[in-house]
Design a protein around this motif. Structure first.
Motif, PDB file in Angstrom:
ATOM      1  N   LEU A 342       0.846  -1.185   0.000  1.00  0.00           N
ATOM      2  CA  LEU A 342       0.000   0.000   0.000  1.00  0.00           C
ATOM      3  C   LEU A 342       0.884   1.238   0.000  1.00  0.00           C
ATOM      4  O   LEU A 342       1.800   1.355   0.817  1.00  0.00           O
ATOM      5  CB  LEU A 342      -0.918   0.011   1.231  1.00  0.00           C
ATOM      6  N   LYS A 343       0.625   2.144  -0.933  1.00  0.00           N
ATOM      7  CA  LYS A 343       1.349   3.410  -1.010  1.00  0.00           C
ATOM      8  C   LYS A 343       0.374   4.554  -0.758  1.00  0.00           C
ATOM      9  O   LYS A 343      -0.732   4.575  -1.321  1.00  0.00           O
ATOM     10  CB  LYS A 343       1.993   3.582  -2.390  1.00  0.00           C
ATOM     11  N   ILE A 344       0.785   5.490   0.065  1.00  0.00           N
ATOM     12  CA  ILE A 344      -0.052   6.651   0.362  1.00  0.00           C
ATOM     13  C   ILE A 344       0.487   7.847  -0.407  1.00  0.00           C
ATOM     14  O   ILE A 344       1.629   8.270  -0.201  1.00  0.00           O
ATOM     15  CB  ILE A 344      -0.073   6.962   1.871  1.00  0.00           C
ATOM     16  N   ARG A 345      -0.346   8.394  -1.296  1.00  0.00           N
ATOM     17  CA  ARG A 345       0.033   9.569  -2.079  1.00  0.00           C
ATOM     18  C   ARG A 345      -1.029  10.664  -1.951  1.00  0.00           C
ATOM     19  O   ARG A 345      -1.176  11.508  -2.822  1.00  0.00           O
ATOM     20  CB  ARG A 345       0.184   9.183  -3.556  1.00  0.00           C
ATOM     21  N   THR A 346      -1.768  10.632  -0.859  1.00  0.00           N
ATOM     22  CA  THR A 346      -2.822  11.618  -0.643  1.00  0.00           C
ATOM     23  C   THR A 346      -2.237  12.938  -0.146  1.00  0.00           C
ATOM     24  O   THR A 346      -1.059  13.039   0.193  1.00  0.00           O
ATOM     25  CB  THR A 346      -3.839  11.093   0.383  1.00  0.00           C
ATOM     26  N   SER A 347      -3.115  13.942  -0.063  1.00  0.00           N
ATOM     27  CA  SER A 347      -2.758  15.244   0.503  1.00  0.00           C
ATOM     28  C   SER A 347      -3.990  15.815   1.175  1.00  0.00           C
ATOM     29  O   SER A 347      -5.114  15.354   0.930  1.00  0.00           O
ATOM     30  CB  SER A 347      -2.258  16.189  -0.590  1.00  0.00           C
ATOM     31  N   LEU A 348      -3.785  16.814   2.004  1.00  0.00           N
ATOM     32  CA  LEU A 348      -4.932  17.474   2.619  1.00  0.00           C
ATOM     33  C   LEU A 348      -5.585  18.417   1.623  1.00  0.00           C
ATOM     34  O   LEU A 348      -4.894  19.032   0.795  1.00  0.00           O
ATOM     35  CB  LEU A 348      -4.492  18.262   3.846  1.00  0.00           C
ATOM     36  N   PRO A 349      -6.915  18.564   1.671  1.00  0.00           N
ATOM     37  CA  PRO A 349      -7.580  19.542   0.801  1.00  0.00           C
ATOM     38  C   PRO A 349      -7.099  20.950   1.127  1.00  0.00           C
ATOM     39  O   PRO A 349      -6.680  21.216   2.258  1.00  0.00           O
ATOM     40  CB  PRO A 349      -9.064  19.361   1.136  1.00  0.00           C
ATOM     41  N   PRO A 350      -7.153  21.869   0.159  1.00  0.00           N
ATOM     42  CA  PRO A 350      -6.700  23.245   0.420  1.00  0.00           C
ATOM     43  C   PRO A 350      -7.376  23.893   1.613  1.00  0.00           C
ATOM     44  O   PRO A 350      -6.739  24.600   2.387  1.00  0.00           O
ATOM     45  CB  PRO A 350      -7.056  23.979  -0.885  1.00  0.00           C
ATOM     46  N   ASP A 351      -8.685  23.650   1.792  1.00  0.00           N
ATOM     47  CA  ASP A 351      -9.383  24.296   2.896  1.00  0.00           C
ATOM     48  C   ASP A 351      -8.936  23.767   4.251  1.00  0.00           C
ATOM     49  O   ASP A 351      -9.082  24.434   5.270  1.00  0.00           O
ATOM     50  CB  ASP A 351     -10.902  24.122   2.756  1.00  0.00           C
ATOM     51  N   ALA A 352      -8.357  22.559   4.256  1.00  0.00           N
ATOM     52  CA  ALA A 352      -7.885  21.997   5.531  1.00  0.00           C
ATOM     53  C   ALA A 352      -6.535  22.563   5.917  1.00  0.00           C
ATOM     54  O   ALA A 352      -6.104  22.442   7.055  1.00  0.00           O
ATOM     55  CB  ALA A 352      -7.796  20.482   5.431  1.00  0.00           C
ATOM     56  N   THR A 353      -5.816  23.171   4.957  1.00  0.00           N
ATOM     57  CA  THR A 353      -4.484  23.703   5.252  1.00  0.00           C
ATOM     58  C   THR A 353      -4.462  25.221   5.269  1.00  0.00           C
ATOM     59  O   THR A 353      -3.415  25.820   5.439  1.00  0.00           O
ATOM     60  CB  THR A 353      -3.486  23.220   4.191  1.00  0.00           C
ATOM     61  N   SER A 354      -5.671  25.855   5.112  1.00  0.00           N
ATOM     62  CA  SER A 354      -5.704  27.312   5.026  1.00  0.00           C
ATOM     63  C   SER A 354      -5.305  27.987   6.314  1.00  0.00           C
ATOM     64  O   SER A 354      -4.861  29.122   6.329  1.00  0.00           O
ATOM     65  CB  SER A 354      -7.107  27.776   4.605  1.00  0.00           C
ATOM     66  N   GLY A 355      -5.439  27.284   7.426  1.00  0.00           N
ATOM     67  CA  GLY A 355      -5.098  27.899   8.704  1.00  0.00           C
ATOM     68  C   GLY A 355      -3.690  27.639   9.141  1.00  0.00           C
ATOM     69  O   GLY A 355      -3.337  27.902  10.280  1.00  0.00           O
ATOM     70  N   GLU A 356      -2.833  27.165   8.227  1.00  0.00           N
ATOM     71  CA  GLU A 356      -1.497  26.777   8.629  1.00  0.00           C
ATOM     72  C   GLU A 356      -0.526  27.946   8.751  1.00  0.00           C
ATOM     73  O   GLU A 356       0.653  27.754   8.952  1.00  0.00           O
ATOM     74  CB  GLU A 356      -0.940  25.737   7.645  1.00  0.00           C
ATOM     75  N   ALA A 357      -1.026  29.195   8.643  1.00  0.00           N
ATOM     76  CA  ALA A 357      -0.124  30.339   8.767  1.00  0.00           C
ATOM     77  C   ALA A 357       0.229  30.625  10.215  1.00  0.00           C
ATOM     78  O   ALA A 357       1.200  31.304  10.509  1.00  0.00           O
ATOM     79  CB  ALA A 357      -0.762  31.569   8.135  1.00  0.00           C
ATOM     80  N   SER A 358      -0.576  30.154  11.165  1.00  0.00           N
ATOM     81  CA  SER A 358      -0.306  30.391  12.578  1.00  0.00           C
ATOM     82  C   SER A 358       0.983  29.716  12.990  1.00  0.00           C
ATOM     83  O   SER A 358       1.208  28.557  12.705  1.00  0.00           O
ATOM     84  CB  SER A 358      -1.472  29.856  13.415  1.00  0.00           C
ATOM     85  N   ASP A 359       1.854  30.480  13.701  1.00  0.00           N
ATOM     86  CA  ASP A 359       3.148  29.948  14.095  1.00  0.00           C
ATOM     87  C   ASP A 359       3.098  29.151  15.382  1.00  0.00           C
ATOM     88  O   ASP A 359       4.081  28.520  15.748  1.00  0.00           O
ATOM     89  CB  ASP A 359       4.160  31.093  14.270  1.00  0.00           C
ATOM     90  N   ASP A 360       1.975  29.193  16.110  1.00  0.00           N
ATOM     91  CA  ASP A 360       1.954  28.523  17.412  1.00  0.00           C
ATOM     92  C   ASP A 360       1.177  27.219  17.377  1.00  0.00           C
ATOM     93  O   ASP A 360       0.672  26.781  18.399  1.00  0.00           O
ATOM     94  CB  ASP A 360       1.370  29.466  18.474  1.00  0.00           C
ATOM     95  N   THR A 361       1.041  26.617  16.213  1.00  0.00           N
ATOM     96  CA  THR A 361       0.350  25.324  16.118  1.00  0.00           C
ATOM     97  C   THR A 361       1.280  24.276  15.533  1.00  0.00           C
ATOM     98  O   THR A 361       2.193  24.581  14.762  1.00  0.00           O
ATOM     99  CB  THR A 361      -0.896  25.413  15.218  1.00  0.00           C
ATOM    100  N   LEU A 362       1.015  23.021  15.884  1.00  0.00           N
ATOM    101  CA  LEU A 362       1.776  21.918  15.310  1.00  0.00           C
ATOM    102  C   LEU A 362       1.545  21.820  13.799  1.00  0.00           C
ATOM    103  O   LEU A 362       2.428  21.428  13.048  1.00  0.00           O
ATOM    104  CB  LEU A 362       1.366  20.604  15.976  1.00  0.00           C
ATOM    105  N   THR A 363       0.347  22.214  13.349  1.00  0.00           N
ATOM    106  CA  THR A 363       0.049  22.162  11.929  1.00  0.00           C
ATOM    107  C   THR A 363       0.958  23.097  11.143  1.00  0.00           C
ATOM    108  O   THR A 363       1.441  22.761  10.056  1.00  0.00           O
ATOM    109  CB  THR A 363      -1.425  22.543  11.675  1.00  0.00           C
ATOM    110  N   ALA A 364       1.217  24.274  11.701  1.00  0.00           N
ATOM    111  CA  ALA A 364       2.116  25.201  11.025  1.00  0.00           C
ATOM    112  C   ALA A 364       3.518  24.625  10.926  1.00  0.00           C
ATOM    113  O   ALA A 364       4.202  24.765   9.914  1.00  0.00           O
ATOM    114  CB  ALA A 364       2.138  26.531  11.769  1.00  0.00           C
ATOM    115  N   PHE A 365       3.941  23.951  11.994  1.00  0.00           N
ATOM    116  CA  PHE A 365       5.273  23.328  11.960  1.00  0.00           C
ATOM    117  C   PHE A 365       5.314  22.241  10.882  1.00  0.00           C
ATOM    118  O   PHE A 365       6.298  22.112  10.145  1.00  0.00           O
ATOM    119  CB  PHE A 365       5.597  22.731  13.328  1.00  0.00           C
TER     120      PHE A 365
END
Length: 437
Positions: A342-365
């Motif tokens: 099994l190979k995983i080649r997925t990605s998160l949808p754009p709307d799920a990554t729109s909040g990644e500009a915050s520097d104090d979240t693990l998602t931003a890291f």
């Protein structure tokens, strides 16, 4: 073209069929299969023999006048003399029915690599390696030209030494060569299409490239592909080419499928999928379609999950569980389906990554991981360390990555980053779920 429509004898038939095959790789060891859970190793190792037996059946059914085998009959030196005995028994099925067989050796079964221990049955001709020569089939008005490999690594252009076309015969060149420019295949007996055309033959029966391809129709230049896929890079139907000759000229080609096991890569698009059950339903549809296409063959499948989906973190962090779930689904579809990987080649949808500009979240890291590049000196050091540890890696892992190669590490880096990012996102999601309302 060399064939002018005439024959050497009034009794020579002007219409007949012949079969062109190559790259049998009989008894190919298929190393590494035993490291895969549930791999049908014995069945896959037997597949090359079963496919050749099916090829012989096809020759008999279609009542061909001769069979051309364009090199790499064996995968290398025999581990067991029974390999040769079994092969001879299949050839006798042809010759006792009046079907002649013409053989050349390629890079895998060159004269210096597989000792000449076979006593060919009457009706089998092996072209020797010293120089190209010609066999005339007076009863058919056919001239077959061929040359075997003496050594595995033939770097000279053998086609330039092939004899001139025989006047008023149907001329066939039997050659093991990848021509020029085929990525992923070693360069053996390189030549150009113009080199082949210059000989004036009607048909070039080539071997070495494992994917069926008609390179040219004037003259016919054909790779029949190998008769049995041996790993996931050799997907789809495999077999030989049936050539129809009408009134002394080649009328048409017909692909003949003889493989008994088939490899497939299933690209499953999970774009928009929001639940695991929805993803598995998509997979079920693809598995059923692949099983229907494969018929009663053993089907070895690599599943590649792709598309933008909110399931990306789950798929990356729970790949082992998902693999087992997919194997269970495959078994429910057919006992003849085996999931290789099994190979995983997925990605998160754009709307799920729109909040990644915050520097104090693990998602931003996690997002910033995608911009990290390791310098060459760091990769070199990691490669040296991994090489020391590689003896502890499972064989299946060692086959997929060269521990001593910084380039291999560089190629693996994007997948490693995606996994770590998914792990961090999953942790971030869990933390949000635990906050009081």
């Amino acid at each position: 073209m060399a064939n002018l429509g005439g024959m050497t004898s009034a009794s020579a038939p002007t219409s007949f069929r012949f079969l062109h095959a190559a790259d049998l790789h009989l008894d190919s060891p298929l190393r590494g299969l035993s490291t895969y859970p549930g791999a049908p190793a014995d069945r896959l190792r037997q597949a090359t023999r079963d496919a050749f037996a099916a090829l012989v059946d096809a020759a008999l059914i279609h009542e061909v006048r001769f069979v051309l085998l364009a090199g790499d009959l064996f995968d290398g030196e025999w581990q067991d003399y029974n390999s040769g005995l079994w092969f001879l028994s299949q050839l006798r099925r042809l010759t006792t029915s009046g079907i002649r067989v013409f053989v050349i050796r390629g890079n895998h079964d060159a004269e210096s690599k597989v000792a000449s221990r076979l006593s060919w049955p009457d009706g089998v001709t092996e072209f020797k390696s010293k120089k190209a020569h010609t066999v005339l089939l007076e009863d058919l008005g056919v001239a077959i030209h061929g040359q075997s490999y003496r050594e595995p690594h033939v770097m000279e252009n053998l086609a330039l030494g092939y004899p001139d076309a025989h006047p008023e015969f149907l001329n066939i060149g039997l050659l093991h060569s990848g021509l020029e420019g085929y990525e992923g295949h070693g360069t053996y007996a390189p030549c150009t299409l113009d080199d082949l055309r210059a000989r004036g033959y009607d048909y070039w029966a080539l071997g070495h490239i494992h994917q069926r391809q008609v390179v040219s129709e004037e003259p016919w230049v054909v790779f029949p592909g190998n008769i049995q896929g041996r790993h996931v890079r050799e997907t789809g139907p495999k077999g030989a080419t049936l050539v129809h000759v009408q009134e002394g000229a080649i009328e048409r080609l017909e692909p003949i499928t003889v493989d008994v096991a088939r490899w497939a890569v299933l690209d499953v698009d999970l774009a928009g999928a929001t639940s695991e059950s929805e993803a598995l339903l998509c997979l079920d549809r693809e598995l059923r379609s692949a099983a229907q296409t494969a018929g009663d063959r053993q089907l070895a499948v690599r599943v590649v999950l792709g598309g933008a989906t909110a399931l990306d973190p789950l798929l990356r962090t729970e790949t082992h569980r998902m693999t087992q779930e997919i194997r269970a689904r495959a078994a429910a579809v057919s006992d003849d389906i085996w999931i290789e990987q099994l190979k995983i080649r997925t990605s998160l949808p754009p709307d799920a990554t729109s909040g990644e500009a915050s520097d104090d979240t693990l998602t931003a890291f996690a997002a910033r991981l995608h911009h990290i590049e390791l310098p060459a000196d760091v990769l070199d050091g990691m490669a040296r360390e991994l090489q020391k540890l590689s003896v502890k890696l499972p064989p299946a892992v060692r086959e997929r990555i060269d521990p001593a190669s910084p380039n291999a590490l560089r190629a693996a880096l994007p997948e490693a980053r995606d996994f770590l990012a998914a792990l961090l996102r999953a942790g971030d999601d869990e933390a949000e779920a635990e906050e009081p309302a």
